[in-house]
Every structure is written in structure tokens, then in C-alpha cells.
Design a protein around this motif. Structure first.
Motif, short mmCIF file in Angstrom:
data_model
loop_
_atom_site.label_atom_id
_atom_site.label_comp_id
_atom_site.label_asym_id
_atom_site.label_seq_id
_atom_site.Cartn_x
_atom_site.Cartn_y
_atom_site.Cartn_z
N GLN A 1 87.73 30.31 0.37
CA GLN A 1 89.14 30.57 -0.47
C GLN A 1 89.14 29.70 -1.45
OE1 GLN A 1 91.23 29.89 3.36
NE2 GLN A 1 91.71 32.13 3.33
N ILE A 2 88.77 28.51 -1.51
CA ILE A 2 88.98 27.49 -2.47
C ILE A 2 88.09 27.98 -3.73
CG2 ILE A 2 88.33 25.37 -3.31
CD1 ILE A 2 89.20 24.32 -0.32
N ALA A 3 86.95 28.43 -3.41
CA ALA A 3 85.89 28.91 -4.43
C ALA A 3 86.57 29.89 -5.36
CB ALA A 3 84.68 29.11 -3.65
N GLU A 4 87.21 30.67 -4.72
CA GLU A 4 87.90 31.66 -5.44
C GLU A 4 88.63 31.46 -6.63
OE1 GLU A 4 90.00 34.05 -2.65
OE2 GLU A 4 88.43 34.92 -1.63
N ASN A 5 89.23 30.03 -6.64
CA ASN A 5 90.06 29.67 -7.88
C ASN A 5 89.32 28.56 -8.34
OD1 ASN A 5 92.14 31.22 -6.87
ND2 ASN A 5 92.49 30.24 -5.40
N VAL A 6 88.09 28.42 -8.18
CA VAL A 6 87.45 27.07 -8.93
C VAL A 6 86.42 27.69 -9.68
CG1 VAL A 6 85.87 25.35 -8.42
CG2 VAL A 6 87.77 25.75 -7.04
N LYS A 7 86.20 27.19 -11.02
CA LYS A 7 85.30 27.44 -11.93
C LYS A 7 83.96 26.92 -11.55
CE LYS A 7 84.14 27.62 -16.70
NZ LYS A 7 84.46 27.29 -18.40
N GLU B 1 80.24 22.79 0.65
CA GLU B 1 81.37 21.83 1.38
C GLU B 1 80.80 20.34 1.66
OE1 GLU B 1 84.21 21.73 5.44
OE2 GLU B 1 82.36 22.67 5.48
N VAL B 2 81.32 19.40 1.31
CA VAL B 2 80.94 18.02 1.52
C VAL B 2 81.90 17.54 2.71
CG1 VAL B 2 80.50 15.73 0.60
CG2 VAL B 2 80.01 17.60 -0.77
N LEU B 3 81.56 17.08 3.79
CA LEU B 3 82.37 16.85 4.91
C LEU B 3 82.02 15.07 4.80
CD1 LEU B 3 84.62 17.22 7.02
CD2 LEU B 3 82.70 17.70 8.60
N ALA B 4 83.06 14.34 4.50
CA ALA B 4 83.08 12.80 4.51
C ALA B 4 83.71 12.32 5.53
CB ALA B 4 83.62 12.51 3.17
N LYS B 5 83.22 11.33 6.27
CA LYS B 5 83.72 10.69 7.41
C LYS B 5 83.88 9.19 7.19
CE LYS B 5 82.73 14.32 10.68
NZ LYS B 5 82.03 14.46 11.94
N TRP B 6 84.99 8.55 7.20
CA TRP B 6 85.33 7.28 7.34
C TRP B 6 85.49 6.84 8.83
CZ3 TRP B 6 86.66 10.45 3.70
CH2 TRP B 6 86.52 10.12 2.43
N SER B 7 85.71 5.59 9.04
CA SER B 7 85.97 5.17 10.75
C SER B 7 87.50 5.72 10.84
CB SER B 7 85.90 3.58 10.61
OG SER B 7 87.05 2.87 9.99
N ASN B 8 88.33 5.77 10.01
CA ASN B 8 89.79 6.29 10.41
C ASN B 8 90.18 7.67 9.68
OD1 ASN B 8 89.67 5.28 7.84
ND2 ASN B 8 91.59 4.48 7.85
N GLY B 9 89.15 8.35 9.18
CA GLY B 9 89.40 9.51 8.81
C GLY B 9 88.44 10.65 8.26
N GLU B 10 88.47 11.73 7.99
CA GLU B 10 87.64 12.60 7.14
C GLU B 10 88.23 13.53 6.27
OE1 GLU B 10 86.74 16.34 10.28
OE2 GLU B 10 86.15 14.40 10.97
N VAL B 11 87.38 13.87 5.44
CA VAL B 11 87.86 14.84 4.20
C VAL B 11 87.08 16.02 4.03
CG1 VAL B 11 88.80 15.09 1.87
CG2 VAL B 11 89.41 13.30 3.03
N SER B 12 87.19 17.28 3.84
CA SER B 12 86.55 18.01 3.38
C SER B 12 86.49 18.42 1.62
CB SER B 12 86.67 19.57 4.17
OG SER B 12 86.14 20.61 3.63
N TYR B 13 85.43 18.33 0.97
CA TYR B 13 85.67 18.67 -0.27
C TYR B 13 84.71 19.96 -0.70
CZ TYR B 13 86.69 13.62 -0.82
OH TYR B 13 87.11 12.53 -0.47
N THR B 14 85.09 20.69 -1.71
CA THR B 14 84.46 21.94 -1.94
C THR B 14 83.97 21.81 -3.75
OG1 THR B 14 85.78 22.95 -0.54
CG2 THR B 14 84.58 24.29 -2.11
N PHE B 15 82.78 22.25 -3.99
CA PHE B 15 82.30 22.46 -5.36
C PHE B 15 81.51 23.87 -5.38
CE2 PHE B 15 78.88 19.74 -3.90
CZ PHE B 15 77.82 20.42 -4.25
N VAL B 16 81.70 24.29 -6.54
CA VAL B 16 80.74 25.63 -6.53
C VAL B 16 79.64 25.47 -7.85
CG1 VAL B 16 80.92 28.01 -7.07
CG2 VAL B 16 82.92 26.78 -5.88
#
Length: 158
Positions: free
Chosen positions: A80-86, A139-154
Motif C-alpha cells: 500500500q505504501i508503494a502505491e504512493n511512492v515514486k 521492506e526493511v525491518l529494523a530492530k533495536w533493544s527497545n523497538g522496531e520500525v518497518s521501512y519501505t522503498f521501491v
């Protein structure tokens, strides 16, 4: 009695002033280290050109005394994110370097129309792109000791 009111007023004013000062940003324009949830910038480098990845879902925890504070989002999927990303247009098959604040542990996945297709091998925060022409959602799934973030690029290979 007036002295008590004066002392109480000074204490209240001082505590409000200290609290408001602690929410200011530092000299570099970034949030201070007490910012919660933190905003961790994720970048990719293709042929020495920098591109910012789009943040999707994230989850952060922090302990404050005996309490644990948790912030979690439910964002759009990488498709869904990719639909709006160049897409980043690539003429050849270079390596992609991933750089994320705080140097987290990362996992990378290629997505297709049904979801995660496969995990991509990452070596020293670099990955090789496919040789076939087409558009690829990562999708890049990044994990730290106190959290995680999902990043997207196309990317789009021509």
C-alpha cells in the motif's frame, strides 16, 4: 502566610519552566534524547545517491520507574505504501547500502501482490538487486533493544 504563597508560587513556576525547557530541540534541530517515540531516519544509497525510506509500522517501549510505556502503530503495508511512492529508477544492478540511525539489526524482504515474497540476503548492510527488469518493493525491518520500525522503498530496474 504570604511567604508560604510566595515560596509555593516560585516552586510551581520553576517546575513549569524546567519542564517546558526540556521539550526543546537541540542545536542540530533534532529531537532531544528523551523524545518518545524516537524518529529513526532510514536511508538507502544507490550509486552513491541517497534516498530516504518511508516509515511504516513501528513499536517502541520505554521503562519509567516501575511503569512501561508502549507506542505501537498500524500503518499501511509495504504494498500500500508503494502505491504512493515514486520508484528509484535503476539502469543496472548495483548494490544497495542501507543506513539507519542507531545501527539496528535488520532483515530485508521483497514483497509481491500477496505480501512478503522472500527474505533477501544482507551482508554488511548491503544487498544485491535482481537482474530482471521490473518493479520491486522492499521492506526493511529494523530492530533495536527497545523497538522496531518497518521501512519501505521501491526500485524499478529498466
Amino acid at each position: 502566610m504570604k511567604l508560604k504563597h510566595l515560596i509555593l508560587s516560585i516552586i510551581v513556576f520553576s517546575s513549569l519552566w524546567i519542564t517546558s525547557c526540556s521539550n526543546e530541540t537541540n542545536k542540530e534541530g533534532e529531537g532531544n534524547e528523551n523524545e518518545f517515540p524516537p524518529s529513526m531516519t532510514g536511508l538507502i544509497y544507490i550509486n552513491e545517491t541517497e534516498y530516504e525510506m518511508i516509515v511504516g509500522n513501528y513499536k517502541w517501549e520505554r521503562k519509567q520507574g516501575l511503569e512501561t510505556q508502549v507506542v505501537q502503530t498500524d500503518a499501511a503495508s509495504p504494498n500500500q505504501i508503494a502505491e504512493n511512492v515514486k520508484a528509484v529508477i535503476i539502469e543496472e544492478s548495483p548494490n544497495i547500502k542501507i543506513e539507519i540511525e542507531g545501527n539496528p539489526e535488520i532483515s530485508v524482504y521483497i514483497w509481491n501482490e500477496n505480501g512478503r515474497e522472500k527474505e533477501v540476503k544482507v551482508d554488511k548492510n548491503q544487498l544485491s538487486v535482481p537482474t530482471s527488469k521490473g518493479q520491486y518493493i522492499y521492506e526493511v525491518l529494523a530492530k533495536w533493544s527497545n523497538g522496531e520500525v518497518s521501512y519501505t522503498f521501491v526500485i524499478e530496474i529498466r
